[in-house]
Each structure stands twice: as C-alpha cells, then as structure tokens.
Design a protein around this motif. Structure first.
Motif, PDB file in Angstrom:
ATOM      1  N   LYS A 196       0.808  -1.215   0.000  1.00 47.33           N
ATOM      2  CA  LYS A 196       0.000   0.000   0.000  1.00 47.33           C
ATOM      3  C   LYS A 196       0.842   1.265   0.000  1.00 47.33           C
ATOM      4  N   SER A 197       2.158   1.111   0.009  1.00 47.15           N
ATOM      5  CA  SER A 197       3.031   2.281   0.038  1.00 47.15           C
ATOM      6  C   SER A 197       4.026   2.181  -1.106  1.00 47.15           C
ATOM      7  N   ARG A 198       5.059   3.038  -1.074  1.00 50.21           N
ATOM      8  CA  ARG A 198       6.112   3.010  -2.084  1.00 50.21           C
ATOM      9  C   ARG A 198       7.438   2.725  -1.402  1.00 50.21           C
ATOM     10  N   ALA A 199       8.379   2.159  -2.175  1.00 51.54           N
ATOM     11  CA  ALA A 199       9.679   1.807  -1.619  1.00 51.54           C
ATOM     12  C   ALA A 199      10.756   2.054  -2.670  1.00 51.54           C
ATOM     13  N   ARG A 200      11.971   2.389  -2.204  1.00 52.02           N
ATOM     14  CA  ARG A 200      13.137   2.521  -3.089  1.00 52.02           C
ATOM     15  C   ARG A 200      13.820   1.169  -3.171  1.00 52.02           C
ATOM     16  N   LYS A 201      14.041   0.673  -4.406  1.00 54.97           N
ATOM     17  CA  LYS A 201      14.603  -0.657  -4.580  1.00 54.97           C
ATOM     18  C   LYS A 201      15.653  -0.634  -5.678  1.00 54.97           C
ATOM     19  N   TRP A 202      16.757  -1.357  -5.458  1.00 53.68           N
ATOM     20  CA  TRP A 202      17.739  -1.585  -6.507  1.00 53.68           C
ATOM     21  C   TRP A 202      17.218  -2.713  -7.407  1.00 53.68           C
ATOM     22  N   VAL A 203      17.184  -2.479  -8.720  1.00 55.94           N
ATOM     23  CA  VAL A 203      16.761  -3.499  -9.674  1.00 55.94           C
ATOM     24  C   VAL A 203      17.758  -3.530 -10.827  1.00 55.94           C
ATOM     25  N   ARG A 204      17.846  -4.684 -11.508  1.00 54.09           N
ATOM     26  CA  ARG A 204      18.746  -4.809 -12.657  1.00 54.09           C
ATOM     27  C   ARG A 204      18.245  -3.940 -13.812  1.00 54.09           C
TER      28      ARG A 204
END
Length: 244
Positions: A206-214
């Motif tokens: 239900k929220s947003r998140a900062r994520k490392w992705v390829r």
C-alpha cells in the motif's frame, strides 16, 4: 530525519497506559483559544510526564499537526501558535532543509491517489500554502538538475524466462519496473556507475519503496538523464564506490 510518519517511537513513550484524560482534558476548547486555568493545570501535569519521556523530542517533531491534546510537551494551543509562525520561520530555513521538506511533501502528492493537502497538514503540521511553496521549489530544483544532466537513450530490455513482460502502453511515471514477480510503474532515482543497477521508487503493497533493480528489469517511457548514486554497498556484491 525530518519526520517519522509511522511514529515508531510510540512503544517507548512514557504516556503509554496512562489515562487519556490527562492529555485530552474536557473543556479544552479549540486550538486557537487559550484554555481555562483548570484545563491548563491538567495539561501542565501531562507535560511533566512528557519532560521525563525518553522520546519526547521525537514525539514533538512528529505531532505538530495534531490539533488536540498534549503531545511532546506541547499543548494544542502551543502547537497552533507554532503552525501559524511556520511560514515566516521557513523563510529562514537553509536551502537544503527547504528542499528536503519539499521532497517529502512531493512524495505525498505523487502517491496514487495523491494525499490531500489537509491530510498533509495533519501529518506534518505544515500549512497548505507553505507546503505548496516547498513542493514547487523542490520540483523546480529537480527540473533544473535534470535539464543540466546529459541524456542517455536506454535500450528497451527483454523479459527473462519466467518473468512478466512489460505492458505495451506507457505508464504515468518514469518507467515500468519488474520486481517481486510483478510489473509496476516507478520513478527513476539513480544508478550505479557501471549502469548495471538502477534505484527505482516503486509501489510495494500500500506504500512506495526505493529498490535496486537490474537494468534489464526497467523499461523507460522516455530517455532519462543519468544520475550516479553514492552507495554504501552494491546490490550484487562487495562494497565499492562508483567511479568519479
């Protein structure tokens, strides 16, 4: 930290388990009015507990928008006066503080659906006019930063076996992002110097998140300026700082 909207300090608060009547006295009236002497005496007793609380400063920081009762050693009238003085006080804030608040407030407005201004005021204590001013200043700063950066046209990635394909339509934000077996619309926030990993802001629950992705798990809707991030640890291996 500017604010902790989750109020993760609450389990350590000295007021836990105490009668709420000490903090929300009957007859307190409206925040814009000084309370009666009787109510003020009740609130002063509550403030004495606040002064011994190990998380008083965190509580005071995160509850400026609370309209009623005693929080963080301030009563509702004191918080009202602080909120009224904020627009003038904010003119003296350092630029980095104004931009930091602008970023926080812009993230509330960028949610889907956007958080209403009145709810932002209750969450942060920042009046709508000031909040709009800080968001505008932050967006102008980011736009100037993007305009000054070199543009890189990124190739469209292909889905790996077993991974969901990207939609054929454009999203509302910067790019489609594959993560946790799903595809979500996200914001580009930077990348490693070798370009193998991108930091994306995506919806998570239900929220947003900062994520490392390829990189191959990101499909941009438009070319984006490269923004290198100083990171403490690579997502795929030993710690290493990006090249200058």
């Amino acid at each position: 930290m500017l604010i902790d909207p989750e109020r993760r300090w609450r389990p350590q608060a000295a007021c836990r388990g105490q009668p709420p009547g000490e903090y929300f006295a009957d007859g307190g009236g409206t925040p814009d009015k000084s309370p009666s002497a009787v109510v003020q005496a009740v609130w002063d007793q509550a403030k004495a507990t606040c002064r011994q609380c190990p998380v008083m400063h965190q509580c005071r920081r995160d509850t400026l928008g609370e309209e009623y009762g005693v929080w963080g050693g301030y009563d509702q009238h004191q918080r009202y006066l602080i909120r009224r003085a904020l627009p003038k006080a904010a003119k003296r804030w350092p630029r980095q503080r104004r931009l930091a608040w602008g970023r926080v407030l812009a993230e509330y407005r960028d949610r889907d659906p956007a958080v209403p201004w009145i709810d932002i005021r209750l969450l942060t204590g920042i009046p709508q006019a000031l909040a709009m001013e800080l968001v505008k200043e932050y967006r102008e700063y980011k736009a100037a930063e993007v305009a000054a950066a070199p543009v890189l046209s990124l190739p469209e990635p292909e889905a790996r076996q077993g991974e969901p394909p990207f939609p054929d339509v454009r999203g509302r934000l910067d790019a489609w992002v594959r993560h946790n077996g799903l595809v979500a619309d996200g914001y580009y926030q930077g990348e490693t110097a070798d370009g193998l990993w991108l930091l994306m802001n995506v919806r998570s629950g239900k929220s947003r998140a900062r994520k490392w992705v390829r990189r191959e798990d990101v499909k941009f809707h438009d070319p984006k300026p490269r923004f290198y991030i100083e990171y403490k640890e690579r997502p795929d291996g030993p710690a290493r700082k990006p090249a200058a």
